[in-house]
Scaffold this motif. Structure first.
Motif, PDB file in Angstrom:
ATOM      1  N   UNK A 146      33.226  40.976  39.221  1.00 12.21           N
ATOM      2  CA  UNK A 146      33.424  41.928  38.111  1.00 12.21           C
ATOM      3  C   UNK A 146      35.226  42.366  38.172  1.00 12.21           C
ATOM      4  N   UNK A 147      35.320  42.790  39.094  1.00  9.71           N
ATOM      5  CA  UNK A 147      36.843  43.393  39.597  1.00  9.71           C
ATOM      6  C   UNK A 147      37.733  41.940  39.211  1.00  9.71           C
ATOM      7  N   UNK A 148      37.180  40.871  39.712  1.00 11.08           N
ATOM      8  CA  UNK A 148      37.926  39.824  39.599  1.00 11.08           C
ATOM      9  C   UNK A 148      38.424  39.424  38.165  1.00 11.08           C
ATOM     10  N   UNK A 149      37.249  39.484  37.409  1.00  7.34           N
ATOM     11  CA  UNK A 149      37.438  38.827  35.914  1.00  7.34           C
ATOM     12  C   UNK A 149      37.997  40.021  35.137  1.00  7.34           C
ATOM     13  N   UNK A 150      37.666  41.372  35.430  1.00 10.05           N
ATOM     14  CA  UNK A 150      38.711  42.546  34.801  1.00 10.05           C
ATOM     15  C   UNK A 150      39.956  42.444  35.086  1.00 10.05           C
ATOM     16  N   UNK A 151      40.481  42.144  36.243  1.00 13.53           N
ATOM     17  CA  UNK A 151      41.863  41.896  36.555  1.00 13.53           C
ATOM     18  C   UNK A 151      42.363  40.889  35.798  1.00 13.53           C
ATOM     19  N   UNK A 152      41.795  39.631  35.804  1.00 14.72           N
ATOM     20  CA  UNK A 152      42.246  38.515  35.104  1.00 14.72           C
ATOM     21  C   UNK A 152      42.407  38.838  33.709  1.00 14.72           C
ATOM     22  N   UNK A 153      41.458  39.473  33.107  1.00 17.64           N
ATOM     23  CA  UNK A 153      41.401  39.996  31.505  1.00 17.64           C
ATOM     24  C   UNK A 153      42.684  40.822  31.211  1.00 17.64           C
ATOM     25  N   UNK A 154      42.779  41.818  32.111  1.00 19.03           N
ATOM     26  CA  UNK A 154      44.022  42.673  32.074  1.00 19.03           C
ATOM     27  C   UNK A 154      45.371  41.841  32.044  1.00 19.03           C
ATOM     28  N   UNK A 155      45.488  41.164  32.854  1.00 19.96           N
ATOM     29  CA  UNK A 155      46.563  40.328  33.133  1.00 19.96           C
ATOM     30  C   UNK A 155      46.867  39.282  31.997  1.00 19.96           C
ATOM     31  N   UNK A 156      45.974  38.562  31.505  1.00 18.28           N
ATOM     32  CA  UNK A 156      46.029  37.695  30.594  1.00 18.28           C
ATOM     33  C   UNK A 156      45.967  38.264  29.136  1.00 18.28           C
ATOM     34  N   UNK A 157      45.346  39.377  29.006  1.00 13.21           N
ATOM     35  CA  UNK A 157      45.136  40.004  27.460  1.00 13.21           C
ATOM     36  C   UNK A 157      45.687  41.531  27.374  1.00 13.21           C
ATOM     37  N   UNK A 158      46.169  41.977  28.420  1.00 13.67           N
ATOM     38  CA  UNK A 158      46.535  43.424  28.444  1.00 13.67           C
ATOM     39  C   UNK A 158      45.474  44.381  28.496  1.00 13.67           C
TER      40      UNK A 158
END
Length: 66
Positions: free
Chosen positions: A19-31
């Motif tokens: 979950x943390x990996x996916x959330x971090x990815x989305x934050x970097x990619x989408x803000x």
């Protein structure tokens, strides 16, 4: 892909990590990011592990589902 975990602690850690990996990815990619989490006893340890993570939680929308 299916993962087999040795016990609930191992499964909780694996889920929290993913979950943390996916959330971090989305934050970097989408803000920002969003996640839907269920209630119940089996998710409790995962939620504890998530709460210990240093993450830009202000950028995450958490939705609780039943």
């Amino acid at each position: 892909m299916m993962h087999r975990f040795k016990d609930i602690e191992d499964a909780s850690l694996g889920l929290a990590t993913r979950i943390i990996e996916k959330l971090n990815y989305a934050i970097v990619a989408e803000g920002s990011a969003s996640v839907v989490l269920t209630g119940g006893k089996s998710i409790q340890r995962t939620l504890q592990l998530l709460s210990d993570e240093e993450l830009s939680w202000e950028k995450v929308t958490v939705i609780l589902s039943d």
